[in-house]
Design a protein around this motif. Structure first.
Motif, PDB file in Angstrom:
ATOM      1  N   ASN A  70       0.830  -1.206   0.000  1.00 27.28           N
ATOM      2  CA  ASN A  70       0.000   0.000   0.000  1.00 27.28           C
ATOM      3  C   ASN A  70       0.866   1.258   0.000  1.00 27.28           C
ATOM      4  O   ASN A  70       0.543   2.250  -0.678  1.00 27.28           O
ATOM      5  N   GLN A  73       2.332   1.647  -3.530  1.00 28.52           N
ATOM      6  CA  GLN A  73       1.299   2.077  -4.471  1.00 28.52           C
ATOM      7  C   GLN A  73       0.979   3.556  -4.270  1.00 28.52           C
ATOM      8  O   GLN A  73       0.831   4.308  -5.235  1.00 28.52           O
ATOM      9  N   ALA A  74       0.869   3.995  -3.010  1.00 28.28           N
ATOM     10  CA  ALA A  74       0.564   5.396  -2.743  1.00 28.28           C
ATOM     11  C   ALA A  74       1.680   6.303  -3.228  1.00 28.28           C
ATOM     12  O   ALA A  74       1.432   7.393  -3.759  1.00 28.28           O
ATOM     13  N   GLY A  78      -0.196   6.602  -6.561  1.00 24.69           N
ATOM     14  CA  GLY A  78      -1.127   7.543  -5.947  1.00 24.69           C
ATOM     15  C   GLY A  78      -2.185   6.833  -5.143  1.00 24.69           C
ATOM     16  O   GLY A  78      -2.576   5.702  -5.443  1.00 24.69           O
ATOM     17  N   ALA A  79      -2.658   7.507  -4.100  1.00 26.72           N
ATOM     18  CA  ALA A  79      -3.722   6.962  -3.255  1.00 26.72           C
ATOM     19  C   ALA A  79      -4.688   8.071  -2.884  1.00 26.72           C
ATOM     20  O   ALA A  79      -4.294   9.227  -2.689  1.00 26.72           O
ATOM     21  N   SER A  80      -5.962   7.719  -2.843  1.00 30.54           N
ATOM     22  CA  SER A  80      -6.993   8.705  -2.521  1.00 30.54           C
ATOM     23  C   SER A  80      -7.012   8.953  -1.004  1.00 30.54           C
ATOM     24  O   SER A  80      -7.076   8.010  -0.210  1.00 30.54           O
ATOM     25  N   THR A  81      -6.941  10.257  -0.641  1.00 28.03           N
ATOM     26  CA  THR A  81      -6.946  10.608   0.790  1.00 28.03           C
ATOM     27  C   THR A  81      -8.188  11.404   1.182  1.00 28.03           C
ATOM     28  O   THR A  81      -8.331  11.781   2.337  1.00 28.03           O
ATOM     29  N   ASP A  92     -11.742  12.735  -6.396  1.00 30.00           N
ATOM     30  CA  ASP A  92     -10.825  12.133  -5.426  1.00 30.00           C
ATOM     31  C   ASP A  92      -9.591  13.015  -5.274  1.00 30.00           C
ATOM     32  O   ASP A  92      -9.050  13.528  -6.265  1.00 30.00           O
ATOM     33  N   LEU A  93      -9.160  13.165  -4.043  1.00 35.32           N
ATOM     34  CA  LEU A  93      -7.915  13.869  -3.758  1.00 35.32           C
ATOM     35  C   LEU A  93      -6.811  12.808  -3.671  1.00 35.32           C
ATOM     36  O   LEU A  93      -6.751  12.026  -2.725  1.00 35.32           O
ATOM     37  N   VAL A  94      -5.954  12.756  -4.695  1.00 39.01           N
ATOM     38  CA  VAL A  94      -4.917  11.729  -4.811  1.00 39.01           C
ATOM     39  C   VAL A  94      -3.562  12.339  -4.511  1.00 39.01           C
ATOM     40  O   VAL A  94      -3.214  13.401  -5.048  1.00 39.01           O
ATOM     41  N   VAL A  95      -2.795  11.683  -3.664  1.00 32.92           N
ATOM     42  CA  VAL A  95      -1.445  12.152  -3.345  1.00 32.92           C
ATOM     43  C   VAL A  95      -0.433  11.084  -3.751  1.00 32.92           C
ATOM     44  O   VAL A  95      -0.705   9.889  -3.682  1.00 32.92           O
ATOM     45  N   ARG A  96       0.756  11.538  -4.177  1.00 25.10           N
ATOM     46  CA  ARG A  96       1.863  10.645  -4.507  1.00 25.10           C
ATOM     47  C   ARG A  96       3.147  11.457  -4.489  1.00 25.10           C
ATOM     48  O   ARG A  96       3.122  12.689  -4.339  1.00 25.10           O
TER      49      ARG A  96
END
Length: 356
Positions: A70, A73-74, A78-81, A92-96
Motif C-alpha cells: 500500500n 502504491q501510494a 497515488g492513493a486517494s486521501t 478524489d484527492l490523490v497524493v503521490r
C-alpha cells in the motif's frame, strides 16, 4: 486471429521456454522452401521493477506485505486521501511523490516505509528491488498459454509446406512434457474447406445423376453419360501430375466445374442418338455415325471455348496464381481427355447398351 497463411501455435506454461521453442521453430521455418515472411511472436522484453520481500526483515520491523504494498502504491501510483467538491461535482484527492522522486530504480529502493514504532525504514532493507525483462503480453487459447510462429507461403501449396515443417518439428524439436504444437492461420480454413469439399463433391455428382435421369427418363442412359466424369477426371489428374501441381481446394473446385462441362458433351451426343432413333434410324451403326458426325463440331467447340477461357489462369504468374493454376489446369486437362474419350468411348458403350 492470425493473418499469415500458416501459424504454428506452441502451448505450455513457461513463457521463456515458449519463446525458445518459438525461436527454434522460426529458424526451421526459414529452411522450408516456399515459407516467407517468417514472424516470431514476442511475449517478453519489457523492463519491469520486481520487489522480492525478505520476510525475516519484515518481521523484524513489525511490517507485513500488504501495508508495504500500500505504501509503494501510494508513493508511485497515488492513493486517494479524501474528496474535493466543486459545486455538485466531487473528485478524489490523490497524493503521490513528486515526479523527481519516482523516476529511477534508486527512488524505489530508497522509499521509506513506516515501521510499527514509527521509524523510517528504507525499502531496500526489507526487500530486494531489481529490474528484469518481463512479459508485456500473455496470449491464451482455452486457458492455455501460447506463442505463435507464423509465415506466408509463396510458389507452393500450403498443405505440402505444413506437412514438411510438421515433419521437421517432430524430428528437430524436443518438446518438454506439457508442451504441444498445433497449426492454424489460413491453413485452418484450408482444412475446413477440404472437409466441406468432401461433402460438396459427392453431392454435386449425385445432383448431376439425378438431373440426367430426369432429362432422359432412363437410368441406363444416365449411367452412360455419367461415364464422362471418370473419363474427364483422368485428364485432370494427369494434367496436375504433368505440371507438378498438388491436389488443392482450387483443384477440387476445378473438378466440380469439369464434371459439369464433360457431362454436357455426353448429353449432346445421347440426345442426338435418341432423336435419330425417334426419326426412324433403326440401324445402331448408322445412328452412331450420323449422330457423332452431326455433333462433332458442337462438342469440340464446347470444350475449346471452356479450355481457352481458362488458359490465362493456367499460365498466370501474378499474385493469386497458386490458386488459379490448379483450377484451370484441371479443367483444361480434363476437357481434352473427356472430349476425345466421349467421342470414342461413349458411342461404343451406347452400341452395346442398345444391342442388348
Amino acid at each position: 486471429g492470425v493473418r499469415q497463411d500458416v501459424a504454428v501455435k506452441i502451448y505450455g506454461e513457461d513463457l521463456e521456454q515458449l519463446s525458445k521453442y518459438a525461436a527454434q521453430i522460426g529458424k526451421i521455418a526459414g529452411t522450408v522452401n516456399g515459407a516467407v515472411d517468417v514472424y516470431v511472436e514476442e511475449v517478453t522484453g519489457i523492463p519491469q521493477i520486481v520487489i522480492d520481500y525478505d520476510r525475516a526483515q519484515l518481521a523484524k520491523y513489525g511490517l507485513d506485505i500488504k501495508s508495504v504494498n500500500n505504501s509503494i502504491q501510494a508513493a508511485f501510483a497515488g492513493a486517494s486521501t479524501g474528496l474535493v467538491y466543486e459545486g455538485e461535482k466531487q473528485f478524489d484527492l490523490v497524493v503521490r511523490l513528486e515526479g523527481d522522486h519516482r523516476t529511477s530504480l534508486t527512488d524505489v529502493q530508497n522509499l521509506y516505509i513506516n515501521g510499527y514504532k514509527g521509524q523510517q525504514i528504507p525499502l531496500h532493507q526489507v526487500a530486494k528491488v531489481s529490474i528484469i525483462d518481463g512479459p508485456y503480453q500473455i496470449q491464451r487459447d482455452d486457458t492455455r498459454r501460447r506463442i505463435i510462429t507464423a509465415f506466408n507461403v509463396r510458389n507452393r501449396d500450403v498443405a505440402s509446406v505444413v506437412a514438411e515443417i510438421k515433419d521437421k518439428i517432430e524430428n528437430q524439436v524436443n518438446l518438454a512434457p506439457g508442451y504441444s504444437v498445433t497449426y492454424g492461420g489460413q491453413f485452418e480454413n484450408l482444412v475446413e474447406a477440404r472437409e466441406r469439399l468432401g461433402i460438396a463433391v459427392p453431392m454435386a455428382l449425385l445432383l448431376i445423376f439425378i438431373l440426367l435421369y430426369f432429362t432422359f427418363g432412363s437410368v441406363k442412359q444416365g449411367v452412360l453419360i455419367f461415364t464422362a466424369i471418370p473419363l474427364s477426371a483422368i485428364g485432370g489428374i494427369f494434367a496436375l501430375w504433368l505440371r507438378d501441381l498438388p491436389f488443392s481446394i482450387s483443384a477440387g473446385v476445378g473438378f466440380i466445374a469439369l464434371f459439369g462441362v464433360a457431362v454436357l458433351n455426353g448429353i449432346v451426343l445421347i440426345a442426338e442418338f435418341n432423336r435419330l432413333k425417334k426419326n426412324g434410324v433403326s440401324d445402331i451403326f448408322q445412328r452412331i455415325y450420323q449422330g457423332t458426325k452431326t455433333r462433332l463440331r458442337p462438342v469440340i467447340l464446347t470444350a475449346s471455348v471452356a479450355s481457352l477461357g481458362f488458359l490465362p489462369m493456367a499460365i498466370s504468374q501474378t499474385s493469386g496464381a497458386e490458386v488459379q493454376r490448379p483450377l484451370a489446369t484441371v479443367v483444361i486437362g480434363g476437357l481434352i481427355t473427356a472430349t476425345f474419350l466421349t467421342l470414342v468411348v461413349l458411342p461404343i458403350l451406347y452400341y452395346y447398351s442398345e444391342k442388348n
